[in-house]
Write a protein that holds these residues in place. Structure first.
Motif, short mmCIF file in Angstrom:
data_model
loop_
_atom_site.label_atom_id
_atom_site.label_comp_id
_atom_site.label_asym_id
_atom_site.label_seq_id
_atom_site.Cartn_x
_atom_site.Cartn_y
_atom_site.Cartn_z
N ARG A 239 -23.21 -8.26 -27.65
CA ARG A 239 -23.06 -6.98 -26.94
C ARG A 239 -22.61 -7.20 -25.50
O ARG A 239 -21.76 -6.47 -24.98
CB ARG A 239 -24.37 -6.20 -26.98
CG ARG A 239 -24.72 -5.70 -28.37
CD ARG A 239 -25.89 -4.73 -28.36
NE ARG A 239 -26.15 -4.23 -29.70
CZ ARG A 239 -27.09 -3.34 -30.00
NH1 ARG A 239 -27.86 -2.85 -29.02
NH2 ARG A 239 -27.27 -2.95 -31.23
N GLN A 240 -23.17 -8.20 -24.86
CA GLN A 240 -22.75 -8.54 -23.50
C GLN A 240 -21.28 -8.92 -23.48
O GLN A 240 -20.51 -8.48 -22.61
CB GLN A 240 -23.59 -9.69 -22.97
CG GLN A 240 -23.19 -10.19 -21.58
CD GLN A 240 -23.82 -11.52 -21.25
OE1 GLN A 240 -23.61 -12.52 -21.93
NE2 GLN A 240 -24.65 -11.53 -20.21
N ALA A 241 -20.88 -9.73 -24.45
CA ALA A 241 -19.49 -10.19 -24.49
C ALA A 241 -18.52 -9.03 -24.71
O ALA A 241 -17.45 -8.97 -24.08
CB ALA A 241 -19.33 -11.23 -25.61
N VAL A 242 -18.89 -8.09 -25.58
CA VAL A 242 -18.03 -6.92 -25.81
C VAL A 242 -17.99 -6.04 -24.56
O VAL A 242 -16.94 -5.46 -24.23
CB VAL A 242 -18.51 -6.14 -27.05
CG1 VAL A 242 -17.73 -4.83 -27.19
CG2 VAL A 242 -18.33 -6.98 -28.31
N ASP A 243 -19.08 -5.96 -23.84
CA ASP A 243 -19.09 -5.22 -22.56
C ASP A 243 -18.10 -5.84 -21.58
O ASP A 243 -17.34 -5.13 -20.90
CB ASP A 243 -20.49 -5.21 -21.94
CG ASP A 243 -21.43 -4.25 -22.63
OD1 ASP A 243 -20.95 -3.37 -23.39
OD2 ASP A 243 -22.65 -4.37 -22.44
N PRO A 258 -17.24 -8.10 -35.64
CA PRO A 258 -16.37 -6.93 -35.66
C PRO A 258 -17.16 -5.63 -35.53
O PRO A 258 -16.65 -4.65 -35.00
CB PRO A 258 -15.69 -7.02 -37.03
CG PRO A 258 -15.79 -8.45 -37.43
CD PRO A 258 -17.07 -8.94 -36.85
N ARG A 259 -18.41 -5.63 -35.99
CA ARG A 259 -19.21 -4.42 -35.90
C ARG A 259 -19.40 -4.00 -34.44
O ARG A 259 -19.33 -2.81 -34.11
CB ARG A 259 -20.58 -4.64 -36.56
CG ARG A 259 -20.50 -4.84 -38.06
CD ARG A 259 -21.89 -5.02 -38.64
NE ARG A 259 -21.82 -5.31 -40.08
CZ ARG A 259 -22.89 -5.53 -40.84
NH1 ARG A 259 -24.10 -5.49 -40.31
NH2 ARG A 259 -22.76 -5.78 -42.14
N ARG A 265 -15.27 0.61 -29.86
CA ARG A 265 -14.03 1.39 -29.99
C ARG A 265 -14.34 2.85 -30.34
O ARG A 265 -13.68 3.77 -29.85
CB ARG A 265 -13.13 0.77 -31.06
CG ARG A 265 -11.73 1.37 -31.12
CD ARG A 265 -10.89 0.75 -32.20
NE ARG A 265 -11.36 1.13 -33.53
CZ ARG A 265 -10.76 0.75 -34.66
NH1 ARG A 265 -9.70 -0.05 -34.61
NH2 ARG A 265 -11.24 1.13 -35.83
N GLU A 266 -15.35 3.05 -31.20
CA GLU A 266 -15.75 4.41 -31.56
C GLU A 266 -16.27 5.18 -30.35
O GLU A 266 -16.20 6.40 -30.31
CB GLU A 266 -16.83 4.36 -32.65
CG GLU A 266 -16.30 3.92 -34.00
CD GLU A 266 -17.40 3.69 -35.02
OE1 GLU A 266 -18.58 3.86 -34.64
OE2 GLU A 266 -17.09 3.35 -36.17
N GLN A 267 -16.76 4.44 -29.36
CA GLN A 267 -17.25 5.05 -28.12
C GLN A 267 -16.12 5.23 -27.11
O GLN A 267 -16.37 5.51 -25.93
CB GLN A 267 -18.36 4.18 -27.53
CG GLN A 267 -19.59 4.09 -28.41
CD GLN A 267 -20.60 3.05 -27.90
OE1 GLN A 267 -20.34 2.31 -26.94
NE2 GLN A 267 -21.75 2.98 -28.56
N ASP A 272 -10.23 -3.52 -29.22
CA ASP A 272 -9.80 -3.45 -30.62
C ASP A 272 -9.76 -4.87 -31.19
O ASP A 272 -9.87 -5.85 -30.45
CB ASP A 272 -8.42 -2.79 -30.74
CG ASP A 272 -8.22 -2.11 -32.09
OD1 ASP A 272 -9.03 -2.37 -33.02
OD2 ASP A 272 -7.27 -1.32 -32.23
N ILE A 273 -9.59 -4.94 -32.50
CA ILE A 273 -9.51 -6.22 -33.21
C ILE A 273 -8.05 -6.58 -33.43
O ILE A 273 -7.26 -5.72 -33.87
CB ILE A 273 -10.26 -6.14 -34.55
CG1 ILE A 273 -11.76 -5.93 -34.30
CG2 ILE A 273 -10.03 -7.40 -35.38
CD1 ILE A 273 -12.53 -5.60 -35.55
N LEU A 274 -7.68 -7.79 -33.14
CA LEU A 274 -6.31 -8.24 -33.37
C LEU A 274 -6.07 -8.39 -34.87
O LEU A 274 -6.81 -9.08 -35.57
CB LEU A 274 -6.07 -9.58 -32.67
CG LEU A 274 -4.63 -10.10 -32.69
CD1 LEU A 274 -3.71 -9.18 -31.89
CD2 LEU A 274 -4.56 -11.51 -32.14
#
Length: 379
Positions: A239-243, A258-259, A265-267, A272-274
């Motif tokens: 979660r930190q990394a995605v932030d 990916p989740r 992305r939904e937020q 996005d995913i390559l």
């Protein structure tokens, strides 16, 4: 499962005709179907007498347990959940103590392989327990066979064959995916210090490290450059990394769930995913952390056989594919609408199968990663 009348002639007469070779075309097949149905009925009764199934499993199985329990209410499912590595440690500790509690285990392929290599050997073949004709009919399966991840092809059953999409995610405000045609493009010096990764020395990134190391079009040379020339930002918190990715601290993020990316992305966050289909390198298929093993000396052997045959049936695979989320079932005769588009296989594509035996040596990859990242700290 509704029982279907398969014969126009009495069963005994048809059976004798099939044995003599004088029956109608397809009569032998019909007898085989009927035999599997009778074994199925006997297995259900025996499993109901045992009364329970003990299943050790990582995430993603709860929906299928609900459907199995609804289908067979007299067989209670006792779920022992946890991360795959933790479950393997627990299983081996129990066996060393002479406790045979688990019937079936659902694990990531790497963990299942470590269980396969363990001594004393804690598994028995799965293939010998699959008997339903709709399960053993190989024409219903990708590549005309059941997928196994062990050298003998019978102990680690992998019913999911999903396109691997954990490799690279990106910040949509910093990166134009149309500019990327190869994974080598992320080694461009302009991205130095802007590439993050789940730590490939830890569970979160280990699978991705194995993928790159063994991929015939990437391999150790590419992996060494990635680890040593990019000022890689390492994290053990997805979660930190995605932030960091969403904030623009990172342009690329490797090996993350990916989740987490899709949730962000939904937020409406710029991530996005390559799409691996854009890259020149062969796309990878994986087992989606969904390999099944049948434990030796199970306390409930009939319940274990019932579960595995139901799991591999059309009904079971529809349930499991939906429950698992990113699973593209290897079974071909079921709908694929609930499989994320990026995770779906396509006909005519040459895939790199990450679970093949020659790619399962985690120790070699770990030594390579440790040497390449020596002194690199987690942020």
């Amino acid at each position: 499962m509704k029982k279907i009348a398969l014969f126009s002639a009495p069963r005994v007469a048809l059976y004798l005709l099939a044995l003599s070779g004088l029956g109608e075309p397809g009569a032998s097949w019909a007898v085989s179907v009927n035999a599997s149905q009778e074994e199925w009925d006997r297995t259900i009764k025996a499993a109901e007498k045992e009364g329970q199934l003990v299943l050790y499993a990582n995430e993603g199985i709860e929906g299928s347990i609900h459907d199995f329990q609804k289908r067979f209410p007299r067989v209670k499912v006792v779920l022992v959940s946890g991360r795959s590595g933790q479950l393997v440690t627990r299983l081996m500790a129990e066996r060393r103590a002479g406790k045979y509690l688990a019937d079936v285990a659902k694990l990531g392929t790497g963990s299942a392989s470590s269980l396969y290599r363990a001594r004393p050997f804690p598994l028995q073949p799965v293939d010998g327990s699959l008997f339903l004709s709709e399960v053993t009919d190989k024409s219903k399966w990708w590549q005309g066979k059941h997928q196994y991840a062990d050298p003998e092809g019978k102990y680690i059953l992998s019913p999911c064959v999903s396109v691997h999409i954990d490799m690279v995610s990106y910040n949509t405000e910093l990166v134009k995916p149309a500019d990327l045609t190869s994974y080598g493009d992320i080694l461009n010096p302009k991205w130095k210090g802007k590439i993050g990764s789940m730590d490939p020395r830890a569970a979160g990134g280990r699978e991705g490290g194995r993928l790159i190391y063994y991929h015939p079009e990437l391999g150790p040379q590419f992996f060494r450059r990635l680890l040593t020339e990019t000022d890689l930002v390492l994290s053990q918190d997805p979660r930190q990394a995605v932030d960091w990715l969403a904030q623009g601290k990172l342009a690329f993020l490797l090996f993350t769930s990916p989740r987490e990316v899709l949730r962000a992305r939904e937020q409406k966050l710029p991530v996005d995913i390559l799409d691996p289909r854009r890259m020149k390198e062969a796309p990878v298929v994986e087992t989606a952390a969904s390999s099944f093993t049948l434990m030796d000396k199970p306390a409930n052997p009939n319940a274990a056989r019932l579960f595995l045959n139901w799991l591999m049936s059309r009904e079971g695979q529809i349930s499991f594919q939906k429950s698992q989320g990113s699973c593209d079932s290897a079974r071909l005769d079921i709908p694929k609408d609930d499989v994320p588009p990026l995770s779906r296989r396509k006909d005519g594509v040459q895939y790199f199968r990450l679970w093949d035996t020659e790619w399962m040596d985690v120790d070699e990859v770990q030594k390579f990663i440790d040497a390449s990242l020596k002194g690199t700290k987690i942020q």
